[in-house]
Enzyme design. Structure first.
Site, PDB file in Angstrom:
ATOM      1  N   LYS A   1       0.846  -1.190   0.000  1.00  0.00           N
ATOM      2  CA  LYS A   1       0.000   0.000   0.000  1.00  0.00           C
ATOM      3  C   LYS A   1       0.886   1.245   0.000  1.00  0.00           C
ATOM      4  O   LYS A   1       1.796   1.364   0.832  1.00  0.00           O
ATOM      5  CB  LYS A   1      -0.909  -0.004   1.226  1.00  0.00           C
ATOM      6  CG  LYS A   1      -2.231   0.734   1.060  1.00  0.00           C
ATOM      7  CD  LYS A   1      -3.125   0.500   2.266  1.00  0.00           C
ATOM      8  CE  LYS A   1      -4.505   1.084   2.086  1.00  0.00           C
ATOM      9  NZ  LYS A   1      -5.320   0.961   3.310  1.00  0.00           N
ATOM     10  N   LEU A   2       0.625   2.131  -0.958  1.00  0.00           N
ATOM     11  CA  LEU A   2       1.485   3.296  -1.165  1.00  0.00           C
ATOM     12  C   LEU A   2       0.636   4.551  -1.268  1.00  0.00           C
ATOM     13  O   LEU A   2      -0.407   4.539  -1.930  1.00  0.00           O
ATOM     14  CB  LEU A   2       2.282   3.114  -2.464  1.00  0.00           C
ATOM     15  CG  LEU A   2       3.227   1.902  -2.495  1.00  0.00           C
ATOM     16  CD1 LEU A   2       3.422   1.403  -3.910  1.00  0.00           C
ATOM     17  CD2 LEU A   2       4.556   2.264  -1.862  1.00  0.00           C
TER      18      LEU A   2
END
Ligand code: G3P
Length: 217
Positions: free
Chosen positions: A87-88
């Site tokens: 997750k970015l």
């Protein structure tokens, strides 16, 4: 539409899994901090436990905000389990990192998305999922579900494979409205998922059946 549960709480993840409707899990640093885990070993073991329960994608968010740190952390997270989705945040460095991981066939979830423009860049970078935050837009009197619809329409029009993962879901009606909007996934608190089950006529009808069944005992 797939159902992910938006929590790092093991008990709630187990409950949702045992309902037989769980397709994945999303976490973020705030949700992980709520579980009291500290340090890399405890954090990674917590992700391993989550991955041992569910069959689908488990989003684990990087803490770094710079490109090099995102790559370093994301590679460590991805190595935990094949179910891990990195997750970015939807920033310039985050989009660069999405491109890096998508080029290596590592699943990504671009988060903190609040506009079609942000979703478009994440999709062009090859994100597996984009996470528009419905509830937080509603919190400032914008229409979070309208953003879901807009992104879905743009992705369909241009043939992007990126999945729209409706996030920051606060209640059952958000889930229903995201269904109508065509979201691929909704990541929800357990309470919102359980709210889908509730109807007074079901309770009333079952009560009558139980009473009538008792007459035949
Ligand atoms: O997945 C993002 C979600 O956890 C954020 O929810 O309620 O903090 O806006 P909320």
């Amino acid at each position: 539409m797939k159902f992910f549960i938006d929590t790092a709480n093991i008990d709630q993840i187990r409950q949702a899994h045992e309902m037989g409707i769980l397709d994945g899990v999303t976490t973020n640093p705030s949700l992980m901090a709520k579980e009291g885990v500290k340090g890399k070993e405890q954090i990674f073991n917590h992700y391993k436990t989550i991955c041992s329960i569910v069959d689908g994608p488990v989003s684990a968010e990087v803490f770094a905000t710079d490109y090099e740190g995102m790559i370093r952390e994301g590679e460590e997270l991805a190595a935990i389990d094949p179910k891990i989705t990195v997750k970015l945040p939807c920033t310039k460095d985050g989009i660069r990192a999405v491109k890096y991981f998508s080029s290596k066939n590592v699943a990504t979830n671009c988060t903190l998305v609040f506009s079609v423009g942000q979703a478009l860049l994440a999709a062009k970078a090859g994100a597996t999922f984009v996470s528009p935050f419905v509830g937080r837009l509603d919190d400032i009197s914008e229409d979070g579900v309208a953003l879901i619809s807009h992104i879905v329409n743009v992705f369909n029009c241009y043939g992007f494979q990126t999945q729209v993962l409706a996030a920051s879901i606060r209640h059952t009606n958000h889930i229903i409205r995201c269904l109508d909007a065509g979201a691929d996934v909704a990541t929800c608190p357990l309470s919102a998922i359980e709210g889908l089950l509730k109807h007074p006529l079901t309770d009333k009808g079952l009560d009558t059946f139980v009473k009538d069944a008792a007459k035949m005992q």
